[in-house]
Every structure is written in C-alpha cells, then in structure tokens.
Design a protein around this motif. Structure first.
Motif, PDB file in Angstrom:
ATOM      1  N   PRO A  55       0.813  -1.222   0.000  1.00  0.00           N
ATOM      2  CA  PRO A  55       0.000   0.000   0.000  1.00  0.00           C
ATOM      3  C   PRO A  55       0.847   1.274   0.000  1.00  0.00           C
ATOM      4  O   PRO A  55       0.538   2.234  -0.707  1.00  0.00           O
ATOM      5  N   GLU A  56       1.933   1.225   0.744  1.00  0.00           N
ATOM      6  CA  GLU A  56       2.807   2.411   0.829  1.00  0.00           C
ATOM      7  C   GLU A  56       3.462   2.687  -0.533  1.00  0.00           C
ATOM      8  O   GLU A  56       3.491   3.815  -1.014  1.00  0.00           O
ATOM      9  N   TRP A  57       3.965   1.621  -1.165  1.00  0.00           N
ATOM     10  CA  TRP A  57       4.657   1.767  -2.455  1.00  0.00           C
ATOM     11  C   TRP A  57       3.675   2.200  -3.542  1.00  0.00           C
ATOM     12  O   TRP A  57       3.945   3.101  -4.336  1.00  0.00           O
ATOM     13  N   ALA A 161      11.111  -3.900 -13.663  1.00  0.00           N
ATOM     14  CA  ALA A 161      10.984  -2.443 -13.859  1.00  0.00           C
ATOM     15  C   ALA A 161       9.524  -2.007 -14.076  1.00  0.00           C
ATOM     16  O   ALA A 161       9.049  -1.108 -13.370  1.00  0.00           O
ATOM     17  N   PRO A 162       8.775  -2.636 -15.012  1.00  0.00           N
ATOM     18  CA  PRO A 162       7.376  -2.204 -15.144  1.00  0.00           C
ATOM     19  C   PRO A 162       6.537  -2.568 -13.922  1.00  0.00           C
ATOM     20  O   PRO A 162       5.655  -1.803 -13.516  1.00  0.00           O
ATOM     21  N   ALA A 163       6.809  -3.736 -13.318  1.00  0.00           N
ATOM     22  CA  ALA A 163       5.973  -4.165 -12.181  1.00  0.00           C
ATOM     23  C   ALA A 163       6.067  -3.142 -11.047  1.00  0.00           C
ATOM     24  O   ALA A 163       5.046  -2.663 -10.549  1.00  0.00           O
ATOM     25  N   ILE A 164       7.285  -2.786 -10.649  1.00  0.00           N
ATOM     26  CA  ILE A 164       7.394  -1.842  -9.520  1.00  0.00           C
ATOM     27  C   ILE A 164       7.122  -0.412  -9.993  1.00  0.00           C
ATOM     28  O   ILE A 164       6.611   0.402  -9.243  1.00  0.00           O
ATOM     29  N   GLY A 165       7.463  -0.135 -11.243  1.00  0.00           N
ATOM     30  CA  GLY A 165       7.194   1.204 -11.769  1.00  0.00           C
ATOM     31  C   GLY A 165       5.713   1.550 -11.689  1.00  0.00           C
ATOM     32  O   GLY A 165       5.338   2.653 -11.311  1.00  0.00           O
ATOM     33  N   PHE A 166       4.855   0.588 -12.013  1.00  0.00           N
ATOM     34  CA  PHE A 166       3.402   0.837 -11.976  1.00  0.00           C
ATOM     35  C   PHE A 166       2.826   0.618 -10.574  1.00  0.00           C
ATOM     36  O   PHE A 166       1.613   0.667 -10.402  1.00  0.00           O
ATOM     37  N   GLY A 167       3.688   0.343  -9.581  1.00  0.00           N
ATOM     38  CA  GLY A 167       3.236   0.380  -8.188  1.00  0.00           C
ATOM     39  C   GLY A 167       3.017  -0.966  -7.519  1.00  0.00           C
ATOM     40  O   GLY A 167       2.517  -1.021  -6.391  1.00  0.00           O
ATOM     41  N   ASN A 168       3.392  -2.069  -8.176  1.00  0.00           N
ATOM     42  CA  ASN A 168       3.271  -3.381  -7.524  1.00  0.00           C
ATOM     43  C   ASN A 168       4.527  -3.640  -6.687  1.00  0.00           C
ATOM     44  O   ASN A 168       5.572  -3.020  -6.895  1.00  0.00           O
ATOM     45  N   SER A 169       4.449  -4.587  -5.780  1.00  0.00           N
ATOM     46  CA  SER A 169       5.663  -5.114  -5.152  1.00  0.00           C
ATOM     47  C   SER A 169       5.859  -6.506  -5.756  1.00  0.00           C
ATOM     48  O   SER A 169       4.923  -7.085  -6.309  1.00  0.00           O
ATOM     49  N   VAL A 170       7.090  -7.047  -5.678  1.00  0.00           N
ATOM     50  CA  VAL A 170       7.348  -8.284  -6.421  1.00  0.00           C
ATOM     51  C   VAL A 170       8.109  -9.325  -5.614  1.00  0.00           C
ATOM     52  O   VAL A 170       8.879  -9.001  -4.702  1.00  0.00           O
ATOM     53  N   VAL A 171       7.858 -10.580  -5.976  1.00  0.00           N
ATOM     54  CA  VAL A 171       8.690 -11.701  -5.517  1.00  0.00           C
ATOM     55  C   VAL A 171       9.218 -12.369  -6.784  1.00  0.00           C
ATOM     56  O   VAL A 171       8.435 -12.802  -7.638  1.00  0.00           O
ATOM     57  N   CYS A 172      10.550 -12.420  -6.897  1.00  0.00           N
ATOM     58  CA  CYS A 172      11.170 -12.957  -8.117  1.00  0.00           C
ATOM     59  C   CYS A 172      11.753 -14.329  -7.845  1.00  0.00           C
ATOM     60  O   CYS A 172      12.274 -14.588  -6.755  1.00  0.00           O
TER      61      CYS A 172
END
Ligand code: NAD
Length: 480
Positions: A55-57, A161-172
């Motif tokens: 939510p913060e990101w 880059a697109p995932a976090i750029g558009f506001g998601n958080s990720v597990v790779c």
C-alpha cells in the motif's frame, strides 16, 4: 565458495530449508557458487514482506517511483563490467556480449519504465451531455516474476521495472542456473534505498520455489518467461485461481531468405541470428529457408562463415561461441544429433563437442552446427533445440515458404530477407509470429508489443502491454 542468499524484506537471509544448490561455471564445468534452494516457507516470507509494503509503495507518486528506477539504472551502470563478468561466468556467453546485449538492456529497462510511467494517460469519454465515463488504473498487488537462464538479468528486469514502476511489489524467482546477477541487483537495490519488501528475490528450483510462488494465494499475477512445457504446467495451477498470467514461451523461429535479398547482409545477420549466445536466445532463427535459385550459393557461403566462428573462453574478446549453460542442456542438444544421424540428415559442419585445451576441456561447449536434408515433420524442424543448431531447407515459391514457416506449433518471431517491399509486406502479414523482422534481426523498440502466438505464449509485454498486465483498469460512469 560464495553463497547466493535470498533477499527478503530488504536483507539477505539463508533459506529456511537450509539447503543450497551447486551452480557451475559452464566454461570450465567447475562448481563456482552455492545457490539458496528455497521452499514454500521462504516464498511465504517474501510474499508477506511484499504485501506489507504494497500500500505504501502503490501510494507513492509515479515521479517518486521513477526516481528510484533511475537511481537503480545509474548504480548498475557504474558496475556494468562486474555485472557482465558475473553474467558470463554463470551463463557462458562471452563477456563482451553480456555487456553489449544483456547489461546495456538491463540499464535501459529501468530507464525506459522510469520514463514511461510518467507519460501514461487514462481515457475519459463524454458519453452524452450528462454523462462522463472515465478509466482509472491501479497496481494489482504482489507480482510473481519467474525468469529463465538465457538472458538472466535482462529478462528479469524487463519484468521488475514495469511491475514496480506501476506500483506493484514483487517476488522474483530467477533460474537456478543463473542466480548471480540477480543477487548483485539486490545489492544495488539496497544501495538505492528502495523501500524494503518492494523487490524480494527467492532463489531455487522450479518445482521448489517456483511452483510455491505460482500456488501462493496472495500472489494475484504471475509473469513467466521460460519453456512451453513449464508454461503449460504454470497455467494449469494459475488458471483455476483466476490469476493474471503472462507467458513468454519457446520458439522455433524461421528465417526466410528470398531470391531478391541483399545476399551478403542476409548471410552476416543470419550467422548472428543463428549462433549469437550459442543459439540460446528465444528469438534465434533455427529454421533457415532459402529460395531455390540462391540455395547452393547460400549454403556454401553460410557454411564457410560459420566454420570460422571462434569457440573458446568467454573472457576473450575474440570468442563468439561460448559454452552452453549446463551439462544437462549440452546433453539435450547433443541428443538431437542422434536424431539427425538416424534420419539421414547431412551435418554440414559441427555436430559434436569441440576439442578445447586446458581448463576449457571440461566446459559445456558444442560446435555451431548446420543440418540439411531434414524433413519438415522431423523433430529437428518441429522442436525447440535452443542451442547452436540450425537447419537449412530450400523452397520454390513464397507460398511454400509460408507453409513451411507456419507449419510448427510455435509462433514467437520470424525474419524475412527481400528487397521487394510488396513481397516483404505480404509475407509479414501472413507469418504466424508475434514479431517479424524484415532485413534485420533482434532490433527492438520497447514501445511496441512483444510476445508470442500459438505455443509461444499469451500476453504482450512492452510499454502498453506491460502497463495493461501490471495494472487493473476500472471504468467509472458519472451522470449528473
Ligand atoms: P524453464 O521453463 O525450464 O525455466 C524457466 C523458469 O521457470 C526457471 O526459473 C525455472 O526454475 C522455473 N520453473 C521450472 N519449473 C517450474 C514450475 N513447475 N513452476 C514454476 N516455475 C518453474 O526454461 P529455461 O530452460 O530456464 O529457459 C529456456 C526457455 O525459455 C526456452 O524455451 C526459451 O525459448 C524460453 N524463453 C522464452 C522467451 C520469450 O520471450 N518468449 C525469452 C527467453 C527464453
């Protein structure tokens, strides 16, 4: 021996399984790294961290997220040689190629989406005098990103880059064969002071860590690049859970050389499109169709050029062909030579391991290989070999070339060589491939959609495709 640890909630941690996998330097066939062999508990910790920060990101202004992405790109650029050496030692490609192709693109991936997220707009429509319809978009949540070994950091950052750029958080979950540069990226993320939990990295195998990520109920989207069989297995798990799914899968790409092509340019580029990165690029052309009138000349010139390709130590500038990624993969590629011999195909060059000296003697090298006389139904024409092996086949008419080119289950990319604009256009329209190159290969504009048709995948990446995937649209209608 260096240990590759998971990166969860902003810190490096041992896997809860306590297990590590042995990773090998393919040029020497020697163990060189120990990679965390994570399980479902590690994945659950990573998902938890990503959920907490989401939510913060997601609430940051795009401009703030953009600044992080630019900072990450700058920090990678400062260490580009180190990144290139690590990528080469893990994957086998020559260091010069890792720097020119992979690491350059990694930096570009972050800069491209750092900028793209500032320029996205949403639609609004005046439905009638009293009614306005507009669209809003929001990030989806925790994205699961699973990547292969052939362009390790290039493809992983094309998702991050697109995932976090558009506001998601990720597990790779990077490939277990090539984990080193993903770990180096985590060091960069720490230095860039990216908020903890925005990017988490869980290392390990597909059945171990990968499947746990796909199954996790709090991961609503999975972006996967890898083999078609794996993509099918992932879809079987994800589809009943209604997860958003993007699948970039295998290819068996045709290169069509028409008789009015610029012969020398076609030869030079086809050498690259066949053997760059040992043929381990999903976009490599592995079925070469040449029009009858120029077939003999093409075969002779192409074979002469391919025989001269330098196989050797990936650290040397003159090396063009490095080792294959792993012993298993070498054995798989080699097994196709039995198919060739049993079917009576002609091996014009290559077909076996080279004799290399010293430390390279135990490396996973395979000679660039050209096969002719291969039937269309053969596994050699139908299955993805994903190594330095191509078939050369003559054709008579454009119609026949199209029939052969489209006659496989895959549809990732295709290349056409001709100096006739109408012919080029007609062929491109009818080729069943997500990307068609005319008189060139591998050129990409990241604004354009990218992805496969048929068994090569579903979904499109690129500026709009990635935005579509990593956000959810909502339509709002107001009547006054
Ligand atoms: P792979 O399918 O074996 O593995 C890809 C990733 O999936 C790895 O991280 C692996 O650990 C993971 N994985 C394996 N089984 C899994 C499971 N059951 N659940 C979840 N994750 C699992 O592919 P690979 O051998 O690493 O890569 C080569 C393949 O990738 C080739 O087929 C190539 O064409 C394809 N590829 C496609 C593109 C594209 O853009 N279409 C790009 C590069 C590579």
């Amino acid at each position: 021996m260096k240990k590759i640890l998971n990166f969860i909630d902003g810190v490096f941690v041992e896997p809860k399984t306590g297990n590590f996998l042995q990773s090998f330097n393919p040029a020497y066939g020697e163990p060189h790294l120990l990679v965390a062999d994570s399980g479902a508990e590690d994945v659950a910790d990573a998902v938890h961290a990503a959920q907490r920060v989401f939510p913060e990101w997601a609430g940051l202004e795009p401009g703030e997220r953009s600044r992080y992405l630019f900072r990450i790109a700058d920090l990678i650029e400062k260490r580009r040689e180190q990144f290139a050496e690590a990528e080469s030692a893990d994957q086998g490609k020559p260091v010069w190629l890792a720097e020119a192709m992979d690491i350059s693109r990694v930096i570009h991936n972050f800069r491209f989406f750092a900028s793209a997220i500032l320029h996205s707009t949403d639609e609004a429509m005046q439905t009638n005098q009293n009614c306005l319809t507009y669209v809003t978009r929001r990030p989806v949540g925790v994205a699961g990103l699973i990547s292969p070994w052939n362009l390790p950091l290039y493809l992983l950052t094309w998702k991050i880059a697109p995932a976090i750029g558009f506001g998601n958080s990720v597990v790779c979950k990077p490939s277990e064969f090539t984990s080193h540069t993903a770990e180096m990226l985590c060091e960069v993320l720490q230095e860039a002071q990216l908020p903890a939990g925005v990017v988490n990295m869980v290392f390990g195998t597909g059945p171990g860590a990968g499947e746990a990520l796909v199954r996790h109920p709090d991961v609503p989207l999975i972006s996967f690049t890898g083999g078609t069989a794996t993509g099918r297995a992932i879809a079987q798990i994800a589809a009943p859970m209604f997860k958003k799914l993007s699948l970039e899968l295998g290819g068996k790409n045709p290169a069509i050389i028409l008789d009015d092509a610029d012969f020398d340019r076609a030869i030079e580029t086809t050498v690259n499109s066949s053997f760059l990165n040992q043929g381990e690029i999903c976009l490599c052309g592995s079925r070469i169709y040449v029009q009858r009138g120029i077939y003999e000349a093409f075969v002779s010139k192409f074979t002469e050029r391919v025989r001269k390709l330098q196989i050797g130590d990936p650290r040397k500038r003159e090396t063009f062909v490095g080792p294959l990624v792993s012993r298993q993969h070498l054995e798989k590629v080699e097994s196709f030579m039995d198919v060739a011999r049993n079917e009576g195909a002609e091996i014009l060059c290559g077909g076996e391991r080279p004799n290399l000296e010293g430390k390279l003697k135990n490396g996973y090298f395979f000679q660039p290989t050209i096969l002719t006389g291969v039937k269309h139904e053969s596994r050699l024409q139908q299955e993805e070999i994903f190594g330095p092996v191509v078939t050369l086949t003559p054709f008579v008419s454009d119609e026949e070339a199209l029939r052969l080119a489209n006659g496989v289950s895959y549809g990732l990319s295709a290349t056409v060589w001709t100096n006739s604009l109408p012919r080029a256009h007609r062929m491109a329209e009818r080729l069943e491939a997500g990307t068609v190159w005319i008189n060139t290969w591998l050129k990409r504009d990241l604004r354009a959609p990218f992805g496969g048709m048929k068994a090569s995948g579903i979904g499109r990446e690129g500026q709009e495709g990635s935005r579509e995937f990593f956000t959810e649209a909502k339509t709002i209608v107001i009547e006054v």
